[in-house]
Write a protein that holds these residues in place. Structure first.
Motif, PDB file in Angstrom:
ATOM      1  N   LEU A 195     -25.572  -4.626 -15.088  1.00  0.00           N
ATOM      2  CA  LEU A 195     -24.820  -3.421 -15.449  1.00  0.00           C
ATOM      3  C   LEU A 195     -23.652  -3.177 -14.512  1.00  0.00           C
ATOM      4  CD1 LEU A 195     -27.755  -1.112 -16.374  1.00  0.00           C
ATOM      5  CD2 LEU A 195     -25.733  -1.424 -17.753  1.00  0.00           C
ATOM      6  N   GLU A 196     -23.722  -3.794 -13.339  1.00  0.00           N
ATOM      7  CA  GLU A 196     -22.686  -3.533 -12.334  1.00  0.00           C
ATOM      8  C   GLU A 196     -21.356  -4.198 -12.678  1.00  0.00           C
ATOM      9  OE1 GLU A 196     -25.533  -4.934 -11.755  1.00  0.00           O
ATOM     10  OE2 GLU A 196     -26.681  -3.709 -10.377  1.00  0.00           O
ATOM     11  N   SER A 230     -20.018   1.327  -3.459  1.00  0.00           N
ATOM     12  CA  SER A 230     -19.556   2.311  -2.461  1.00  0.00           C
ATOM     13  C   SER A 230     -20.332   2.085  -1.173  1.00  0.00           C
ATOM     14  CB  SER A 230     -19.856   3.735  -2.937  1.00  0.00           C
ATOM     15  OG  SER A 230     -19.365   3.925  -4.215  1.00  0.00           O
ATOM     16  N   VAL A 261     -23.414  -0.385  -2.316  1.00  0.00           N
ATOM     17  CA  VAL A 261     -24.378   0.431  -3.058  1.00  0.00           C
ATOM     18  C   VAL A 261     -23.664   0.934  -4.318  1.00  0.00           C
ATOM     19  CG1 VAL A 261     -25.983   2.362  -2.934  1.00  0.00           C
ATOM     20  CG2 VAL A 261     -25.357   1.142  -0.856  1.00  0.00           C
ATOM     21  N   PHE A 262     -24.266   0.664  -5.458  1.00  0.00           N
ATOM     22  CA  PHE A 262     -23.620   1.072  -6.722  1.00  0.00           C
ATOM     23  C   PHE A 262     -23.983   2.530  -7.017  1.00  0.00           C
ATOM     24  CE2 PHE A 262     -23.159  -3.452  -6.882  1.00  0.00           C
ATOM     25  CZ  PHE A 262     -21.897  -3.594  -7.431  1.00  0.00           C
ATOM     26  N   LEU A 294     -22.926   4.000 -10.575  1.00  0.00           N
ATOM     27  CA  LEU A 294     -23.875   3.509 -11.582  1.00  0.00           C
ATOM     28  C   LEU A 294     -25.208   4.251 -11.473  1.00  0.00           C
ATOM     29  CD1 LEU A 294     -24.631   1.130 -13.641  1.00  0.00           C
ATOM     30  CD2 LEU A 294     -25.654   0.047 -11.657  1.00  0.00           C
ATOM     31  N   LEU A 318     -29.674   2.812  -6.109  1.00  0.00           N
ATOM     32  CA  LEU A 318     -29.414   3.619  -4.906  1.00  0.00           C
ATOM     33  C   LEU A 318     -30.180   3.095  -3.697  1.00  0.00           C
ATOM     34  CD1 LEU A 318     -29.283   7.261  -6.343  1.00  0.00           C
ATOM     35  CD2 LEU A 318     -27.388   5.767  -5.735  1.00  0.00           C
ATOM     36  N   ARG A 378     -30.914  -4.579  -7.693  1.00  0.00           N
ATOM     37  CA  ARG A 378     -30.307  -4.735  -9.010  1.00  0.00           C
ATOM     38  C   ARG A 378     -31.358  -5.106 -10.045  1.00  0.00           C
ATOM     39  NH1 ARG A 378     -27.184  -8.807  -7.408  1.00  0.00           N
ATOM     40  NH2 ARG A 378     -27.962 -10.111  -9.059  1.00  0.00           N
ATOM     41  N   PHE A 379     -31.371  -4.393 -11.145  1.00  0.00           N
ATOM     42  CA  PHE A 379     -32.191  -4.772 -12.304  1.00  0.00           C
ATOM     43  C   PHE A 379     -31.241  -5.148 -13.421  1.00  0.00           C
ATOM     44  CE2 PHE A 379     -35.892  -1.585 -11.345  1.00  0.00           C
ATOM     45  CZ  PHE A 379     -36.256  -2.345 -10.253  1.00  0.00           C
ATOM     46  N   GLN A 380     -31.777  -5.897 -14.378  1.00  0.00           N
ATOM     47  CA  GLN A 380     -30.926  -6.240 -15.504  1.00  0.00           C
ATOM     48  C   GLN A 380     -30.884  -5.086 -16.517  1.00  0.00           C
ATOM     49  OE1 GLN A 380     -33.315  -9.610 -16.671  1.00  0.00           O
ATOM     50  NE2 GLN A 380     -33.968  -8.549 -18.514  1.00  0.00           N
ATOM     51  N   ARG A 381     -29.870  -5.126 -17.351  1.00  0.00           N
ATOM     52  CA  ARG A 381     -29.721  -4.131 -18.418  1.00  0.00           C
ATOM     53  C   ARG A 381     -30.901  -4.252 -19.381  1.00  0.00           C
ATOM     54  NH1 ARG A 381     -24.872  -2.406 -21.898  1.00  0.00           N
ATOM     55  NH2 ARG A 381     -23.635  -2.830 -20.071  1.00  0.00           N
ATOM     56  N   MET A 409     -34.223  -5.424 -23.867  1.00  0.00           N
ATOM     57  CA  MET A 409     -33.723  -6.781 -23.619  1.00  0.00           C
ATOM     58  C   MET A 409     -34.574  -7.551 -22.620  1.00  0.00           C
ATOM     59  SD  MET A 409     -30.033  -5.160 -23.390  1.00  0.00           S
ATOM     60  CE  MET A 409     -28.864  -6.443 -23.061  1.00  0.00           C
ATOM     61  N   SER A 438     -35.957 -11.065 -23.976  1.00  0.00           N
ATOM     62  CA  SER A 438     -35.567 -12.306 -23.299  1.00  0.00           C
ATOM     63  C   SER A 438     -36.777 -12.961 -22.633  1.00  0.00           C
ATOM     64  CB  SER A 438     -34.456 -12.046 -22.283  1.00  0.00           C
ATOM     65  OG  SER A 438     -34.919 -11.204 -21.260  1.00  0.00           O
TER      66      SER A 438
END
Lengths: 92, 473
Positions: free
Chosen positions: A13-14, A20, B190-191, B194, B261, B265-268, B288, B292
């Motif tokens: 998704l990133e 940040s 850090v996203f 998102l 946070l 990361r996880f997938q969509r 998904m 998958s």
């Protein structure tokens, strides 16, 4: 079902987003929690009431109720109650 | 403990600084141990005894991983088979034992034999379907070489038990997640945008759209379809399609946001599924991580599309039936999976007969495709949602019975359904656009905006949150 060419579920998704630095997150947390703490003091009081009955939890509840009383008298909790009455939808 | 509650918020407000504090102090092992401890606490709040089962699953897969690394040839292959069988046995016993004994008892009675079958009260451990599949992913990825080597116990524990995905997914792949544990999460990457967007959006979908549709429309209609008119039932079915999307995608969104946070990361897991023009495309957009998983660990090992058309159809049907059973121990899930598998096979067959379209399909054909797929998916949801096959039959009969007036449906329900469908057709880069907007804000403004949004959701939605639908799977 899909084939490997379709490759579902692997897209991050990133993609196309900017990361940040970590230091911004505590500021975001504090700024997000303050309105909840002030306006939804009733929610905090209700939550402390739902905890298992112990001395600590009774103390917490007492403090939360006192906080809610302050928020009622100063206004934020009343504003939230009004908002709830105005836009809330009843679940029956 | 469920996500949009004060309990979880307080839990996260303790876990987040501890985890990051340890990461910043370069105490990577302690960082991982802290998150594992938090994950077990998260699980124990529901049932501490079954945390031992989670741990047993971790140990089983860790030991099998070590054995796979240490062996070659036939022994290695048998280790993989035994490890996968052990994972499936664990899932089979806890999830399907009761169903199997009931079905066997009924079968014996139908042929005039009465036997006392050993009936056990087996509690269904929350999240077992998810952590078992992740265990299998670890074993198979290792065997296939997608994962370069077996990992330490602490990493396998982290991968399988990590609290954001523990009880309802997304089903995280070993090959994509375990490399993230090699180094501590980077404090410079850090996203945040998102994470915040997904958390607030998830809370909104769950607390407002899913909850209201469930309580006010869907639950009532499915409880007794004979009491309501056809219009109510049609909208209850559409409502359920929106409810299950908003419920399950909300959980995934919050899980992805909470993990983001923390630097993971996880997938969509969902990508506007109801805009699909083909059923095959629907499965590329819906859950998904499961579709998958089924493709890579079941459909392809069964032969995929390599053994000719008939074998492909068989594999599709088998994969989807097993995917249906994964959701629960009931015949309705078998029917749901078989319908999807059957139509996926039929769609493939029809496409093989038709000439391949040159260029983009005309707009009207795409609209017809979306409508057909959506209504077929809704038809299948009836079996998925109904208490049993009898109730599903009543629902289907009620949809065609025009003799009763509508007594349940309101404009608010229609608006919620319309909203749930409209969000399927927003531009595919909506999240990126929202991220760009959010990045223009200062951290204080972003936080205040998120807090106010949550406050508004709470004002509309009220206290508490119903359990997520996928908790039962």
């Amino acid at each position: 079902m899909t084939t490997r060419d379709d490759d579902p579920g692997t897209e991050d998704l990133e993609t196309g987003m900017q990361p940040s630095p970590l230091r911004v997150v505590p500021k975001i947390f504090v700024a997000a929690l303050v309105p909840l703490f002030f306006f939804n003091s009733l929610g905090i009081a209700n939550w402390t009431r739902s905890l298992p009955p112990t001395e600590l939890h009774a103390g917490l509840n007492k403090a939360a109720v006192a906080w809610h009383d302050i928020m009622l008298s100063t206004g934020p909790a009343r504003v939230f109650a009004w908002l709830r009455d105005t836009i809330g939808v009843k679940l029956d | 403990m469920i996500f949009p509650t004060l309990n979880f918020l307080l839990f996260y407000l303790v876990v987040w600084p501890v985890a990051w504090g340890l990461a910043l102090l370069r105490q990577h092992t302690l960082h991982k141990l802290a998150i594992i401890a938090a994950s077990y606490f998260f699980y124990c709040v529901w049932n501490w005894k079954l945390a031992f089962l989670l741990f047993a699953s971790v140990v089983l897969n860790f030991a099998a991983g070590r054995l796979i690394d240490a062996t070659r040839g036939g022994t290695r292959l048998w280790t993989v088979r035994l490890a996968v069988a052990a994972n499936l046995s664990l899932l089979g016993f806890f999830k399907y034992y009761g169903w199997f004994v009931d079905s066997l008892g009924e079968l014996l009675r139908s042929v005039g034999m009465t036997r006392e079958l050993p009936m056990l009260e087996v509690v269904l451990p929350i999240g077992i379907s998810f952590f078992t599949f992740q265990g299998i992913s670890y074993i198979v990825d290792l065997h296939r070489g997608d994962l370069d080597r077996s990992r330490k116990l602490i990493d396998v524990m982290f991968f399988i038990s990590f609290f954001p995905h523990l009880v309802a997914g997304p089903i995280v792949r070993a090959a994509s997640f375990l490399p993230q544990l090699e180094t501590p999460p980077s404090p410079n990457r850090v996203f945040v945008g998102l994470g915040m967007i997904l958390i607030v959006w998830g809370v909104f979908k769950k607390a407002i759209v899913a909850n209201y549709l469930a309580v006010q429309l869907v639950d009532k209609a499915f409880f007794d379809p004979t009491a309501f008119g056809a219009l109510d039932l049609w909208f209850a079915v559409y409502g359920y399609a929106v409810q299950i999307y908003c419920d399950f995608s909300a959980y995934s969104d919050i899980a992805i946001g909470v993990a983001a946070l923390l630097g993971y990361r996880f997938q969509r897991n969902f990508d506007q599924p109801y805009r699909a023009e083909r059923l095959r495309e629907f499965w590329r957009r819906w859950h998904m991580s499961l579709s998958s998983w089924l493709r890579d660990y079941l459909y392809i090992p069964l032969g995929g599309n390599r053994g000719g058309e008939l074998r492909t159809y068989r594999n599709l049907l088998l994969t989807m039936v097993l995917g249906g059973i994964w959701h629960g121990a009931a015949w309705k899930f078998v029917v749901w999976g078989a319908l999807h598998g059957g139509v996926l096979a039929a769609e493939r067959w029809i496409e093989s007969l038709l000439p391949k379209p040159a260029g983009v399909e005309p707009f009207w054909r795409r609209v017809v495709g979306v409508l057909l797929v959506f209504h077929f998916v809704c038809f299948c949801w009836i079996f998925f949602r109904a208490e049993d096959m009898t109730r599903a039959g009543e629902m289907l009969a009620g949809l065609l019975d025009g003799s009763k007036h509508s007594t349940l449906l309101t404009r608010f329900h229609v608006a919620l359904i319309a909203f749930g469908l409209a969000i399927q057709f927003t531009p595919s880069d909506t999240l990126q656009r929202a991220d760009r907007l959010v990045r223009r804000l200062s951290p204080w403004s972003l936080g205040a905006l998120a807090g106010l949004a949550i406050l508004l959701i709470e004002a509309i939605g009220g206290d508490g949150a119903a359990p997520f639908i996928y908790f039962q799977f």
